[in-house]
Design a protein around this motif. Structure first.
Motif, PDB file in Angstrom:
ATOM      1  N   LEU A 316      53.623  60.930  16.119  1.00 40.73           N
ATOM      2  CA  LEU A 316      53.072  62.124  15.488  1.00 40.73           C
ATOM      3  C   LEU A 316      53.351  63.372  16.310  1.00 40.73           C
ATOM      4  CD1 LEU A 316      49.563  60.672  14.571  1.00 40.73           C
ATOM      5  CD2 LEU A 316      51.335  61.287  12.923  1.00 40.73           C
ATOM      6  N   GLU A 317      53.484  64.489  15.613  1.00 44.37           N
ATOM      7  CA  GLU A 317      53.485  65.771  16.279  1.00 44.37           C
ATOM      8  C   GLU A 317      52.046  66.140  16.631  1.00 44.37           C
ATOM      9  OE1 GLU A 317      56.169  67.397  17.112  1.00 44.37           O
ATOM     10  OE2 GLU A 317      57.520  65.991  16.109  1.00 44.37           O
ATOM     11  N   ALA A 318      51.893  66.991  17.618  1.00 41.15           N
ATOM     12  CA  ALA A 318      50.546  67.364  18.076  1.00 41.15           C
ATOM     13  C   ALA A 318      49.686  67.911  16.937  1.00 41.15           C
ATOM     14  CB  ALA A 318      50.634  68.380  19.209  1.00 41.15           C
ATOM     15  N   ASP A 319      50.298  68.678  16.032  1.00 41.69           N
ATOM     16  CA  ASP A 319      49.537  69.296  14.939  1.00 41.69           C
ATOM     17  C   ASP A 319      49.013  68.282  13.922  1.00 41.69           C
ATOM     18  OD1 ASP A 319      50.029  71.727  16.100  1.00 41.69           O
ATOM     19  OD2 ASP A 319      51.668  72.278  14.736  1.00 41.69           O
ATOM     20  N   ASP A 320      49.612  67.097  13.889  1.00 42.42           N
ATOM     21  CA  ASP A 320      49.227  66.086  12.902  1.00 42.42           C
ATOM     22  C   ASP A 320      48.252  65.054  13.446  1.00 42.42           C
ATOM     23  OD1 ASP A 320      50.880  67.169  10.912  1.00 42.42           O
ATOM     24  OD2 ASP A 320      52.627  66.081  11.672  1.00 42.42           O
ATOM     25  N   MET A 321      47.973  65.101  14.746  1.00 41.41           N
ATOM     26  CA  MET A 321      47.174  64.039  15.359  1.00 41.41           C
ATOM     27  C   MET A 321      45.756  63.977  14.798  1.00 41.41           C
ATOM     28  SD  MET A 321      48.329  64.295  19.345  1.00 41.41           S
ATOM     29  CE  MET A 321      50.041  64.018  19.831  1.00 41.41           C
ATOM     30  N   ALA A 322      45.120  65.122  14.651  1.00 38.90           N
ATOM     31  CA  ALA A 322      43.732  65.137  14.182  1.00 38.90           C
ATOM     32  C   ALA A 322      43.626  64.603  12.754  1.00 38.90           C
ATOM     33  CB  ALA A 322      43.160  66.546  14.268  1.00 38.90           C
ATOM     34  N   SER A 323      44.527  65.032  11.871  1.00 38.61           N
ATOM     35  CA  SER A 323      44.456  64.606  10.474  1.00 38.61           C
ATOM     36  C   SER A 323      44.764  63.118  10.340  1.00 38.61           C
ATOM     37  CB  SER A 323      45.422  65.429   9.613  1.00 38.61           C
ATOM     38  OG  SER A 323      46.739  65.361  10.114  1.00 38.61           O
ATOM     39  N   ALA A 324      45.736  62.636  11.110  1.00 43.90           N
ATOM     40  CA  ALA A 324      46.066  61.208  11.051  1.00 43.90           C
ATOM     41  C   ALA A 324      44.923  60.366  11.600  1.00 43.90           C
ATOM     42  CB  ALA A 324      47.345  60.942  11.833  1.00 43.90           C
ATOM     43  N   SER A 325      44.313  60.818  12.689  1.00 41.29           N
ATOM     44  CA  SER A 325      43.218  60.061  13.297  1.00 41.29           C
ATOM     45  C   SER A 325      42.010  59.988  12.374  1.00 41.29           C
ATOM     46  CB  SER A 325      42.824  60.703  14.626  1.00 41.29           C
ATOM     47  OG  SER A 325      43.896  60.640  15.549  1.00 41.29           O
ATOM     48  N   ALA A 326      41.748  61.061  11.636  1.00 45.08           N
ATOM     49  CA  ALA A 326      40.646  61.043  10.680  1.00 45.08           C
ATOM     50  C   ALA A 326      40.884  59.994   9.593  1.00 45.08           C
ATOM     51  CB  ALA A 326      40.474  62.427  10.060  1.00 45.08           C
ATOM     52  N   ARG A 327      42.132  59.882   9.137  1.00 43.97           N
ATOM     53  CA  ARG A 327      42.460  58.882   8.133  1.00 43.97           C
ATOM     54  C   ARG A 327      42.359  57.468   8.699  1.00 43.97           C
ATOM     55  NH1 ARG A 327      41.050  60.015   3.440  1.00 43.97           N
ATOM     56  NH2 ARG A 327      42.526  60.929   2.004  1.00 43.97           N
ATOM     57  N   LEU A 328      42.807  57.283   9.946  1.00 43.63           N
ATOM     58  CA  LEU A 328      42.712  55.967  10.566  1.00 43.63           C
ATOM     59  C   LEU A 328      41.256  55.536  10.705  1.00 43.63           C
ATOM     60  CD1 LEU A 328      45.439  56.091  13.369  1.00 43.63           C
ATOM     61  CD2 LEU A 328      45.446  54.655  11.325  1.00 43.63           C
ATOM     62  N   LEU A 329      40.390  56.492  10.999  1.00 49.53           N
ATOM     63  CA  LEU A 329      38.959  56.193  11.095  1.00 49.53           C
ATOM     64  C   LEU A 329      38.441  55.669   9.761  1.00 49.53           C
ATOM     65  CD1 LEU A 329      36.284  56.337  12.690  1.00 49.53           C
ATOM     66  CD2 LEU A 329      36.047  58.690  11.886  1.00 49.53           C
ATOM     67  N   PHE A 330      38.868  56.282   8.659  1.00 48.41           N
ATOM     68  CA  PHE A 330      38.435  55.847   7.336  1.00 48.41           C
ATOM     69  C   PHE A 330      38.997  54.460   7.017  1.00 48.41           C
ATOM     70  CE2 PHE A 330      38.584  55.564   2.729  1.00 48.41           C
ATOM     71  CZ  PHE A 330      37.350  56.081   2.357  1.00 48.41           C
ATOM     72  N   VAL A 331      40.270  54.239   7.327  1.00 51.24           N
ATOM     73  CA  VAL A 331      40.904  52.937   7.076  1.00 51.24           C
ATOM     74  C   VAL A 331      40.171  51.841   7.845  1.00 51.24           C
ATOM     75  CG1 VAL A 331      43.002  51.586   7.468  1.00 51.24           C
ATOM     76  CG2 VAL A 331      43.168  53.892   6.537  1.00 51.24           C
ATOM     77  N   ASN A 332      39.829  52.120   9.097  1.00 57.59           N
ATOM     78  CA  ASN A 332      39.086  51.163   9.908  1.00 57.59           C
ATOM     79  C   ASN A 332      37.723  50.857   9.285  1.00 57.59           C
ATOM     80  OD1 ASN A 332      36.945  51.003  12.458  1.00 57.59           O
ATOM     81  ND2 ASN A 332      38.788  49.791  12.757  1.00 57.59           N
ATOM     82  N   GLY A 333      37.065  51.890   8.752  1.00 56.51           N
ATOM     83  CA  GLY A 333      35.756  51.700   8.137  1.00 56.51           C
ATOM     84  C   GLY A 333      35.814  50.837   6.893  1.00 56.51           C
ATOM     85  N   VAL A 334      36.863  51.013   6.092  1.00 56.15           N
ATOM     86  CA  VAL A 334      37.026  50.176   4.890  1.00 56.15           C
ATOM     87  C   VAL A 334      37.217  48.717   5.291  1.00 56.15           C
ATOM     88  CG1 VAL A 334      38.491  49.716   2.897  1.00 56.15           C
ATOM     89  CG2 VAL A 334      37.933  52.072   3.506  1.00 56.15           C
ATOM     90  N   GLY A 335      38.039  48.483   6.310  1.00 60.52           N
ATOM     91  CA  GLY A 335      38.223  47.122   6.796  1.00 60.52           C
ATOM     92  C   GLY A 335      36.930  46.527   7.315  1.00 60.52           C
ATOM     93  N   ALA A 336      36.114  47.360   7.977  1.00 56.36           N
ATOM     94  CA  ALA A 336      34.861  46.874   8.566  1.00 56.36           C
ATOM     95  C   ALA A 336      33.876  46.397   7.512  1.00 56.36           C
ATOM     96  CB  ALA A 336      34.231  47.984   9.405  1.00 56.36           C
ATOM     97  N   ILE A 337      33.877  47.014   6.338  1.00 54.15           N
ATOM     98  CA  ILE A 337      32.951  46.594   5.285  1.00 54.15           C
ATOM     99  C   ILE A 337      33.229  45.153   4.861  1.00 54.15           C
ATOM    100  CG2 ILE A 337      32.257  46.997   2.893  1.00 54.15           C
ATOM    101  CD1 ILE A 337      32.800  49.989   3.384  1.00 54.15           C
ATOM    102  N   GLY A 338      34.499  44.786   4.800  1.00 59.37           N
ATOM    103  CA  GLY A 338      34.856  43.445   4.329  1.00 59.37           C
ATOM    104  C   GLY A 338      34.682  42.352   5.364  1.00 59.37           C
ATOM    105  N   GLY A 339      34.660  42.710   6.661  1.00 57.25           N
ATOM    106  CA  GLY A 339      34.607  41.694   7.704  1.00 57.25           C
ATOM    107  C   GLY A 339      33.443  40.714   7.571  1.00 57.25           C
ATOM    108  N   PRO A 340      32.200  41.187   7.557  1.00 59.54           N
ATOM    109  CA  PRO A 340      31.077  40.253   7.436  1.00 59.54           C
ATOM    110  C   PRO A 340      31.065  39.487   6.110  1.00 59.54           C
ATOM    111  CG  PRO A 340      30.334  42.363   8.307  1.00 59.54           C
ATOM    112  CD  PRO A 340      31.737  42.565   7.838  1.00 59.54           C
ATOM    113  N   LEU A 341      31.528  40.125   5.036  1.00 63.30           N
ATOM    114  CA  LEU A 341      31.508  39.460   3.730  1.00 63.30           C
ATOM    115  C   LEU A 341      32.405  38.228   3.720  1.00 63.30           C
ATOM    116  CD1 LEU A 341      31.678  42.583   1.371  1.00 63.30           C
ATOM    117  CD2 LEU A 341      29.670  41.195   1.919  1.00 63.30           C
TER     118      LEU A 341
END
Length: 424
Positions: A316-341
């Motif tokens: 990533l370029e420096a300008d894209d790091m924050a936006s990409a990281s925010a999306r990765l946080l959301f992707v991680n959260g979606v995965g986390a919901i399914g783990g215990p189920l």
């Protein structure tokens, strides 16, 4: 380091108390649910609800802070979380517990966001990396200390729930009494999922998988212990081993990640995690073997999350790091919901061994996918040009945590560009 602790001791004390409280309730509910006769399927939904609430909190709490301010949001969510914790033993119905766990996930997310805002404001560019490391150590130490308290309590009684509520309430005092002002809260507009996947397929898929892995560890370890008929002290040791592994192996993995191809390290860590799951599934070594398995699994899962964030950042370029990281946080959260189920479903089918079967299957899947990505695309970034690995725990990662990490990456990128210009 001493200066960082002196400037942030109130926050570090508060977050440690919060993690002690959160760590006790995570293990306690798994055991208490078994005592109350809840099915494994019901408990998996209860545990999953926390991560659904946490994900919603990561999206809504920033807006609440902008409207009414950090202090009001902090006090409101803290009071709500403390009250919710008391209600678990009072109303022992699965539907009620699902709602309370969802509420706790939402509240704890907001509390972490405000706490980390204080951390961000009390550090400088030069000290932020050290402060983040100390903050993560405080989180892990709180989780491990929680298991010691759980081990001496009676999960069938009311007292442990009272202790959790009191600890969470006390955690707010040092933070609210801190004289450090809180900065405005800002979030980046995330890039699209397709753009993020195209930048780093391994980072995207890997972070999703790790969300499921860590939510299963954090949410279902107590349920596993109860199903396996472990004693309270044994469950506490088992859960402690998971987090001790995560705390102690974070930095060796980080050291290696700055020196070899990160995809190779992802493959090796996932393979070791799968071997740990195989040991736990086999039952070899009895309870000692179980502790070794927990240490290895936690020791690989926790660093893998930070490793995948760093790997994605390399593209990533420096300008894209924050936006990409925010999306990765959301992707991680979606995965986390399914783990215990899915873990609960497998434990219903295969018994306690389903806990390790689920985790092992995900580790193997991540290893195979990383191998395929290495074959599909040659390394585009030389090892010497990769960004720094920064320890980040997936159990309490919020937009502010990601923002602090991104600040470090951006600072490094600017410094690297400056050095290149001077060299030219």
């Amino acid at each position: 380091m001493i200066a960082v602790i002196r400037n942030s001791w109130a926050l570090l004390l508060g977050i440690t108390l919060l993690m002690v409280g959160n760590g006790i309730q995570g293990t306690l509910l798994g055991v208490r649910g078994e005592i109350e006769g809840f099915s494994t399927g019901s408990m998996s939904v209860v545990m999953s609800a926390y991560f659904a609430g946490f994900l919603l909190g990561s999206q809504l709490v920033p807006g609440m802070i902008r409207r009414v301010g950090h202090v009001r949001v902090f006090a409101f969510l803290g009071s709500l979380a403390s009250a919710g914790l008391i209600l678990f033993p009072a109303i022992t119905e699965p539907v009620v517990w699902i709602g309370l766990r969802f509420l706790l996930g939402f509240c704890f997310c907001g509390v972490y966001i405000v706490s980390e805002s204080w951390l961000n404001n009390s550090t400088t560019n030069e000290t932020r990396g050290r402060a983040l490391s100390i903050y993560m150590i405080a989180q892990m130490a709180g989780i491990v200390a929680a298991q010691a308290i759980f081990a001496v309590g009676d999960p069938s009684d009311y007292l442990l729930f009272v202790i959790v509520s009191v600890l969470v309430s006390l955690a707010f005092a040092p933070i609210l009494l801190s004289a450090t002002p809180v900065p405005p809260f800002e979030t980046a507009k995330p890039m699209s999922f397709r753009e993020l996947y195209n930048v780093s397929p391994l980072g995207f898929v890997g972070v999703f998988v790790l969300g499921a892995v860590f939510s299963a560890l954090f949410g279902m370890a107590g349920v596993f212990g109860a199903m396996a008929r472990l004693s309270g002290a044994q469950i506490a040791l088992f859960v402690s081993a998971i987090y001790l592994g995560g705390m102690l192996l974070q930095y060796p993995v980080g050291w290696l990640s700055d020196r070899i191809d990160r995809r190779q390290l992802v493959i090796a860590a996932a393979a070791l995690g799968a071997l740990g799951c195989a040991l736990g599934w086999s039952g070899i070594g009895g309870f000692t073997g179980l502790l070794v398995a927990a240490f290895v699994i936690g020791g690989m899962a926790n660093p893998l999350y930070a490793l995948l964030l760093a790997y994605t950042n390399d593209y990533l370029e420096a300008d894209d790091m924050a936006s990409a990281s925010a999306r990765l946080l959301f992707v991680n959260g979606v995965g986390a919901i399914g783990g215990p189920l899915f873990t609960g479903w497998l434990m219903d089918v295969a018994g306690p061994a389903g806990f390790f079967a689920f985790l092992g299957g995900l580790m193997v899947a991540l290893m195979v996918y990383a191998l395929w990505r290495m074959a599909a695309r040659a390394a585009m970034v030389e090892v010497d040009d990769t960004g720094s690995y920064l320890a980040v725990s997936p159990m309490a990662t919020t937009p502010v945590t990601i923002g602090n990490v991104v600040d470090e990456w951006e600072e490094e990128a600017v410094q690297s560009a400056s050095d290149d210009e001077e060299a030219a």
